[in-house]
Design a protein around this motif. Structure first.
Motif, mmCIF file in Angstrom:
data_model
loop_
_atom_site.group_PDB
_atom_site.id
_atom_site.type_symbol
_atom_site.label_atom_id
_atom_site.label_comp_id
_atom_site.label_asym_id
_atom_site.label_seq_id
_atom_site.Cartn_x
_atom_site.Cartn_y
_atom_site.Cartn_z
ATOM 1 N N ALA A 55 9.330 13.680 -0.627
ATOM 2 C CA ALA A 55 8.868 12.432 -1.241
ATOM 3 C C ALA A 55 7.546 12.739 -1.942
ATOM 4 O O ALA A 55 7.049 13.866 -1.861
ATOM 5 C CB ALA A 55 8.677 11.352 -0.179
ATOM 6 N N CYS A 56 6.985 11.738 -2.620
ATOM 7 C CA CYS A 56 5.725 11.939 -3.345
ATOM 8 C C CYS A 56 4.684 10.905 -2.896
ATOM 9 O O CYS A 56 5.039 9.775 -2.541
ATOM 10 C CB CYS A 56 5.929 11.757 -4.844
ATOM 11 N N GLY A 57 3.426 11.295 -2.998
ATOM 12 C CA GLY A 57 2.319 10.354 -2.810
ATOM 13 C C GLY A 57 2.373 9.662 -1.458
ATOM 14 O O GLY A 57 2.553 10.289 -0.412
ATOM 15 N N THR A 58 2.245 8.353 -1.513
ATOM 16 C CA THR A 58 2.225 7.561 -0.287
ATOM 17 C C THR A 58 3.546 7.659 0.465
ATOM 18 O O THR A 58 3.568 7.677 1.704
ATOM 19 C CB THR A 58 1.876 6.100 -0.649
ATOM 20 N N ALA A 59 4.661 7.740 -0.254
ATOM 21 C CA ALA A 59 5.967 7.863 0.409
ATOM 22 C C ALA A 59 6.027 9.177 1.196
ATOM 23 O O ALA A 59 6.595 9.239 2.290
ATOM 24 C CB ALA A 59 7.086 7.795 -0.626
ATOM 25 N N GLU A 107 12.990 5.888 -8.322
ATOM 26 C CA GLU A 107 13.101 6.520 -9.641
ATOM 27 C C GLU A 107 12.161 7.703 -9.820
ATOM 28 O O GLU A 107 12.071 8.258 -10.916
ATOM 29 C CB GLU A 107 12.811 5.500 -10.758
ATOM 30 N N THR A 108 11.422 8.080 -8.815
ATOM 31 C CA THR A 108 10.448 9.169 -8.962
ATOM 32 C C THR A 108 11.173 10.478 -9.310
ATOM 33 O O THR A 108 12.070 10.917 -8.585
ATOM 34 C CB THR A 108 9.635 9.296 -7.664
ATOM 35 N N ALA A 109 10.773 11.070 -10.450
ATOM 36 C CA ALA A 109 11.531 12.199 -11.015
ATOM 37 C C ALA A 109 11.630 13.366 -10.042
ATOM 38 O O ALA A 109 12.714 13.933 -9.852
ATOM 39 C CB ALA A 109 10.882 12.647 -12.324
ATOM 40 N N VAL A 154 0.020 -0.958 -8.387
ATOM 41 C CA VAL A 154 0.335 0.474 -8.456
ATOM 42 C C VAL A 154 0.099 1.128 -7.090
ATOM 43 O O VAL A 154 0.839 2.026 -6.674
ATOM 44 C CB VAL A 154 -0.484 1.157 -9.581
ATOM 45 N N ALA A 155 -0.916 0.686 -6.388
ATOM 46 C CA ALA A 155 -1.186 1.242 -5.060
ATOM 47 C C ALA A 155 -0.148 0.720 -4.082
ATOM 48 O O ALA A 155 0.040 -0.489 -3.927
ATOM 49 C CB ALA A 155 -2.581 0.840 -4.598
ATOM 50 N N SER A 156 0.541 1.620 -3.442
ATOM 51 C CA SER A 156 1.591 1.219 -2.506
ATOM 52 C C SER A 156 0.967 0.745 -1.198
ATOM 53 O O SER A 156 0.140 1.437 -0.608
ATOM 54 C CB SER A 156 2.510 2.413 -2.264
ATOM 55 N N LYS A 243 -9.234 6.888 -3.668
ATOM 56 C CA LYS A 243 -9.467 7.537 -4.966
ATOM 57 C C LYS A 243 -8.617 6.903 -6.051
ATOM 58 O O LYS A 243 -9.041 6.773 -7.192
ATOM 59 C CB LYS A 243 -9.331 9.058 -4.893
ATOM 60 N N GLU A 244 -7.428 6.492 -5.700
ATOM 61 C CA GLU A 244 -6.506 5.923 -6.678
ATOM 62 C C GLU A 244 -7.055 4.654 -7.334
ATOM 63 O O GLU A 244 -6.941 4.482 -8.543
ATOM 64 C CB GLU A 244 -5.189 5.624 -5.944
ATOM 65 N N ILE A 245 -7.668 3.783 -6.544
ATOM 66 C CA ILE A 245 -8.063 2.505 -7.150
ATOM 67 C C ILE A 245 -9.572 2.339 -7.337
ATOM 68 O O ILE A 245 -9.981 1.508 -8.134
ATOM 69 C CB ILE A 245 -7.484 1.283 -6.396
ATOM 70 N N SER A 361 5.819 3.782 -11.387
ATOM 71 C CA SER A 361 6.834 4.752 -10.978
ATOM 72 C C SER A 361 6.778 5.949 -11.923
ATOM 73 O O SER A 361 6.697 5.806 -13.143
ATOM 74 C CB SER A 361 8.190 4.076 -10.810
ATOM 75 N N VAL A 362 6.744 7.120 -11.330
ATOM 76 C CA VAL A 362 6.465 8.350 -12.072
ATOM 77 C C VAL A 362 7.810 9.009 -12.398
ATOM 78 O O VAL A 362 8.338 9.792 -11.615
ATOM 79 C CB VAL A 362 5.544 9.283 -11.278
ATOM 80 N N THR A 363 8.332 8.669 -13.579
ATOM 81 C CA THR A 363 9.679 9.119 -13.925
ATOM 82 C C THR A 363 9.685 10.386 -14.771
ATOM 83 O O THR A 363 10.711 10.807 -15.257
ATOM 84 C CB THR A 363 10.436 7.994 -14.674
HETATM 85 O O1 M6R Z 1 8.203 5.028 -5.999
HETATM 86 P P1 M6R Z 1 7.806 6.136 -5.055
HETATM 87 O O2 M6R Z 1 7.642 5.673 -3.658
HETATM 88 O O3 M6R Z 1 8.753 7.316 -5.125
HETATM 89 O O4 M6R Z 1 6.409 6.625 -5.572
HETATM 90 C C1 M6R Z 1 5.763 7.721 -4.995
HETATM 91 C C2 M6R Z 1 4.320 7.795 -5.431
HETATM 92 O O5 M6R Z 1 4.225 7.887 -6.825
HETATM 93 C C3 M6R Z 1 3.505 6.592 -4.949
HETATM 94 O O6 M6R Z 1 3.592 6.404 -3.565
HETATM 95 C C4 M6R Z 1 2.031 6.754 -5.339
HETATM 96 O O7 M6R Z 1 1.452 7.808 -4.634
HETATM 97 C C5 M6R Z 1 1.301 5.425 -5.092
HETATM 98 N N1 M6R Z 1 0.679 4.972 -6.306
HETATM 99 C C6 M6R Z 1 0.258 5.526 -4.002
HETATM 100 O O8 M6R Z 1 -0.370 4.314 -3.759
#
Ligand code: M6R
Length: 365
Positions: A55-59, A107-109, A154-156, A243-245, A361-363
């Motif tokens: 997974a990426c980031g917070t996930a 949808e994260t690439a 944007v911040a999860s 750092k993100e926000i 979402s980082v596609t």
């Molecule tokens: O949509 P996703 O859960 O796959 O996104 C993963 C990351 O891009 C996401 O968690 C990102 O790190 C957040 N902006 C963190 O708050």
């Protein structure tokens, strides 16, 4: 619609008691107080040798908590990596293994590419996804939904705690099927999960105290977050969120790593946020705090009443959370770290819901 809130992020933080209740109700049979997965995991949990998580980031950080849970409560080895590394690492996989993907957007690439790599290499695919009509959901053998509702900021925030709720239920189910947990253990853990929404409500009451601290934090150039065990990923998440926000440089570390490098940064200008409920490792964390205090570092301690007492007057500030079963701590300690990031950013005047350079979402890679 932000309701009464200034930002979507605040609204989503405050929705957590409700969306966590919904999500938990999807995985728990409330009448018997046991886990009832909506669908079977696409692999035999009892016989499984290992789970591969990407997974990426917070996930990814939710997955890291999941690793601690599955290893401890189900004796199930977990490999976890950020999807951008996993997809190119040429990981050897035994056919019939279980690969787990976690994504709010679906949808994260990089996460999707990792999923396809695993599918091509004979893995059964389980995903924990918030957006049900997404690519990751479509390409999975089984989807375990998070019932967080749309997340706009944007911040999860709520997606993260809902991911944790699903992972907790999965860990209990795995623990039962693998014979690690008995019926009573299951009931006890499930009972602690059922308490979570109410405890989150209590944790949200720390907000005024956090707002006061945010003024101070907004003057920092660097902030350190420390945590151990299940709360180590929460320290990482706190740093990511800040750092993100707020655009303040923040790093999360395992508390035990402090003396292997990061302590060199500590002086009276570096706030150190310590995520440390009182547990059997608390003494070790207290000695880490002493090292920080001796260098003039300002400690903000997130703990419970017993921890606050044991820490004495070392911390500059202490945020006291309710007592809770260790299993559910990451779900609760996530709340003050979200509020710390949120209020610091509000204080700095940044665009909280749409921070610069980031997309929801980082596609693309
Ligand atoms: O949509 P996703 O859960 O796959 O996104 C993963 C990351 O891009 C996401 O968690 C990102 O790190 C957040 N902006 C963190 O708050």
């Amino acid at each position: 619609d932000k309701g009464n809130h200034r930002h979507f992020m605040a609204k989503e933080i405050y929705e957590q008691p409700e969306v966590l209740s919904h999500t938990l109700a999807h995985y728990i049979d409330m009448a018997s107080g046991t886990i009832r997965l909506p669908e079977a995991v696409p692999a035999d949990l009892a016989a499984l040798k290992r789970v591969t998580v990407s997974a990426c980031g917070t996930a990814y950080l939710a997955g890291l908590v999941g690793k601690y849970w599955m290893e401890k409560y189900a004796r199930l080895p977990v490999d976890i990596d950020v999807a951008s590394e996993f997809r190119y690492r040429e990981v050897p996989l035994d056919p019939g293994g279980l690969a787990l993907f976690i994504s709010q957007s679906g949808e994260t690439a990089d996460t999707l590419a990792s999923l396809r790599y695993c599918a091509q290499n004979g893995q059964r695919i389980l995903s924990i996804v918030n957006v049900q009509e997404s690519s990751i959901a479509r390409e999975s053998d089984v989807v375990f939904p998070t019932l967080g509702g749309p997340e706009i900021g944007v911040a999860s925030t709520k997606a993260f705690t809902c991911q944790l709720a699903v992972l907790a239920c999965l860990a209990i189910a795995a623990g039962r099927q693998r014979g690690v947990l008995g019926e009573d253990d299951e009931r006890k853990l499930v009972r602690s999960l059922i308490e979570v929404p109410r405890l989150v409500g209590q944790a949200l009451k720390l907000e005024p105290q956090i707002e006061d601290l945010a003024r101070d934090l907004s003057r920092a150039r660097d902030v350190l977050y420390l945590g151990r065990g299940l709360n180590y990923p929460i320290a990482l998440e706190g740093a990511l969120k800040l750092k993100e926000i707020s655009y303040i440089h923040a790093e999360g570390y395992a508390a035990g790593e402090l003396k292997h490098g990061p302590i060199a940064l500590v002086d009276e200008n570096v706030p150190v946020i310590v995520v440390a409920p009182s547990d059997r490792l608390f003494d070790k964390t207290v000695s880490n705090m002493q090292e920080v205090a001796a260098r003039g570092g300002r400690i903000i301690l997130l703990t419970d009443a017993a921890g606050a007492e044991a820490a004495g007057d070392q911390p500059f500030a202490t945020l006291v959370l309710p007592e809770m079963y260790q299993f559910v701590q990451p779900l609760l300690y996530a709340i003050p770290v979200q509020l710390i990031a949120y209020h610091t950013a509000v204080f700095m005047g940044t665009d909280v819901d749409q921070p610069r350079n980031l997309a929801k979402s980082v596609t693309v890679e």
